[in-house]
Scaffold this motif. Structure first.
Motif, PDB file in Angstrom:
ATOM      1  N   ILE A   1       0.858  -1.186   0.000  1.00  0.00           N
ATOM      2  CA  ILE A   1       0.000   0.000   0.000  1.00  0.00           C
ATOM      3  C   ILE A   1       0.890   1.230   0.000  1.00  0.00           C
ATOM      4  N   MET A   2       0.563   2.187  -0.844  1.00  0.00           N
ATOM      5  CA  MET A   2       1.284   3.455  -0.897  1.00  0.00           C
ATOM      6  C   MET A   2       0.309   4.577  -0.544  1.00  0.00           C
ATOM      7  N   VAL A   3       0.637   5.329   0.499  1.00  0.00           N
ATOM      8  CA  VAL A   3      -0.213   6.418   0.988  1.00  0.00           C
ATOM      9  C   VAL A   3       0.669   7.648   1.166  1.00  0.00           C
ATOM     10  N   PHE A   4       0.106   8.829   0.934  1.00  0.00           N
ATOM     11  CA  PHE A   4       0.857  10.038   1.241  1.00  0.00           C
ATOM     12  C   PHE A   4      -0.038  11.059   1.924  1.00  0.00           C
ATOM     13  N   PHE A   5       0.590  11.925   2.713  1.00  0.00           N
ATOM     14  CA  PHE A   5      -0.090  12.994   3.446  1.00  0.00           C
ATOM     15  C   PHE A   5       0.486  14.337   2.989  1.00  0.00           C
ATOM     16  N   GLY A   6      -0.389  15.357   2.909  1.00  0.00           N
ATOM     17  CA  GLY A   6       0.057  16.687   2.515  1.00  0.00           C
ATOM     18  C   GLY A   6      -0.525  17.175   1.212  1.00  0.00           C
ATOM     19  N   ASP A   7      -1.286  16.323   0.518  1.00  0.00           N
ATOM     20  CA  ASP A   7      -1.947  16.708  -0.724  1.00  0.00           C
ATOM     21  C   ASP A   7      -3.149  15.781  -0.921  1.00  0.00           C
ATOM     22  N   PRO A   8      -4.278  16.277  -1.393  1.00  0.00           N
ATOM     23  CA  PRO A   8      -4.556  17.653  -1.847  1.00  0.00           C
ATOM     24  C   PRO A   8      -4.777  18.659  -0.720  1.00  0.00           C
ATOM     25  N   THR A   9      -4.936  18.160   0.534  1.00  0.00           N
ATOM     26  CA  THR A   9      -5.058  19.064   1.674  1.00  0.00           C
ATOM     27  C   THR A   9      -3.924  18.778   2.652  1.00  0.00           C
ATOM     28  N   THR A  10      -3.577  19.774   3.415  1.00  0.00           N
ATOM     29  CA  THR A  10      -2.494  19.612   4.385  1.00  0.00           C
ATOM     30  C   THR A  10      -2.798  20.378   5.664  1.00  0.00           C
ATOM     31  N   GLN A  11      -2.309  19.832   6.765  1.00  0.00           N
ATOM     32  CA  GLN A  11      -2.413  20.510   8.063  1.00  0.00           C
ATOM     33  C   GLN A  11      -1.061  21.064   8.507  1.00  0.00           C
TER      34      GLN A  11
END
Length: 462
Positions: A277-287
């Motif tokens: 599984i490949m997941v990313f954080f920071g796009d399309p929204t970011t905190q």
């Protein structure tokens, strides 16, 4: 409903208005003709009668070429012009009492079709202006009494117009109702289709596209992202033991559970590659990078805990191979956006930082979460980590320092709310902070029942 049917309905509505307008002007032309040939009104011109006959047809074919977006404005304008012209005709009829009253009622019917108080007021104003302009042309003349045949013709013609207007108004209302119903069906079909398509892309990307925040075109940008990779250690060996149907069911169950956790923490699911599984954080929204990193790490920790539950479920189904999840997390600037062609795009991320996250996952042991120094610097105050030294990573000239993520610091304190234990035939994971008062008694009874069964079993064996 097809677009062709939709267009047919939209074309028929103005046709109905043309019929109603034509009958109205023919009614006026008929009364004017009778008055002209009986010489009831001396200032009446034959050209006015010809104009009343020809005008509706000329207007109809002229306005057909107007863009659809101007349809309402054109309709309201034509009604005001009708009132203006009728006012002029009343002046040529020398404001004969009965014909004037009947034709005023007729034009008021058209005002009411507009459906607004302002439209009715503007129509009356236009009627008054038309009367005034007519008196400027021929002077003011008032003939209260007209021959019976003129009054009778006026009454019959206006009655026919009102009947025709009512008939076509009813037809138009039915067409509009049908159009509205079929448009709703189209919208429902499109919603269902969009929900089906949404299952092929990440929910965040789907929402961004359908809300108009993102354009569906080939474009990319650089962003600081937290990249996560995971896979199942031992899955390859398991695939040689299970039938393809059983393996598919197990894999889908695993991916469903892990996806649920990823979405819970706001991760954007990039892709599934077998059991990876490949997941990313920071796009399309970011905190912000720090909160994104904490969310990613919290997701990874919960995935590892939940894997214990899944292992027990699979063991009960006859899967003896001990399956463990291993994960890698890296932070850095990546290129994110639509890649591919105008006919086939894939929203994904590329860059050396993505490769780093993949290498960290490959280097991790079973049940281990390895993170880069960049990620460690963002979460070290909240999450306990152990130094693992440096590893050689393909594509990087120097060994890179890595850290093993343990758990949130507050979970490791003496007053930890977590209780977990895993032994052959036994798996327990409890978060006392998340147990509500309503469920607390059920949990206690379940634990007491389990303890009683274990003690009974132990006594029987002894």
């Amino acid at each position: 409903m097809s677009s062709r049917d939709n267009k047919s309905l939209q074309e028929r509505i103005p046709v109905y208005e043309y019929y109603s307008r034509s009958v109205g002007y023919l009614a006026a032309a008929t009364v004017l003709s009778i008055g002209y040939y009986t010489q009831t009104w001396e200032h009446l011109s034959f050209a006015l009668i010809i104009f009343a006959v020809v005008y509706p047809t000329v207007v109809h074919f002229t306005t057909q070429s107007f863009p659809t977006r101007y349809a309402k404005r054109t309709r309201n304008t034509l009604i005001l012009v009708d009132a203006l012209l009728l006012g002029g005709m009343l002046a040529f009829m020398e404001f004969a009492l009965l014909p004037s009253m009947l034709f005023t009622i007729m034009v008021n019917t058209s005002f009411l079709v507009v459906g607004s108080l302002l439209g009715w007021i503007l129509g009356l104003v236009a009627l008054a202006i038309g009367c005034y302009l007519g008196t400027l042309i021929i002077g003011f003349h008032f003939t209260p009494d007209v021959p019976l045949h003129v009054s009778l013709a006026s009454a019959i013609c206006v009655a026919i117009h009102l009947a025709v207007t009512g008939y076509y108004a009813n037809k138009q209302a039915k067409l509009l109702s049908r159009l509205h119903r079929e448009l709703k069906e189209q919208q429902s079909e499109q919603r269902n289709l969009s929900h089906k398509v949404a299952k092929y892309i990440s929910p965040q990307i789907w929402e961004s596209i359908f809300s108009g925040k993102k354009e569906v075109k080939l474009e990319t940008q650089r962003k600081k992202l937290i990249v996560f990779f995971s896979d199942i250690k031992g899955f390859t060996a398991l695939s040689e033991q299970l039938e393809s149907e059983e393996l598919t069911e197990l894999l889908n169950h695993y991916l469903t559970e892990m996806t649920r956790i990823a979405l819970k923490y706001g991760g954007t699911i990039d892709k599934y590659i077998g059991d990876s599984i490949m997941v990313f954080f920071g796009d399309p929204t970011t905190q912000g990078a720090k909160r994104d990193a904490l969310a990613c790490c919290a997701m990874a920790l919960e995935m590892r805990k939940h894997m214990k539950v899944l292992r027990q479920q699979w063991k009960a189904q006859g899967v003896q191979t001990p399956l463990e999840i291993r994960m890698g997390i890296n932070t850095g600037y990546c290129t994110v956006g639509n890649f591919g062609t105008e006919s086939r795009m894939d929203y994904t991320i590329i860059g050396r930082e993505v490769n780093m996250a993949s290498r960290l996952e490959s280097a991790a042991e079973a049940g281990e979460i390895l993170i880069s120094h960049e990620t460690y610097s963002l979460i070290q105050d909240k999450i306990m980590c152990r130094e693992k030294g440096s590893i050689a990573v393909k594509g990087f000239s120097r060994p890179v320092p890595v850290y093993q993520m343990v758990d949130f610091r507050h979970n490791l304190a003496s007053n930890s709310s977590f209780i977990e234990q895993e032994l052959p035939g036994f798996s327990m994971y409890i978060d006392t902070n998340k147990i509500t008062n309503y469920d607390r008694e059920k949990v206690v009874k379940s634990l007491e029942l389990a303890a009683a069964k274990i003690k009974r079993k132990a006594q029987m064996r002894s």
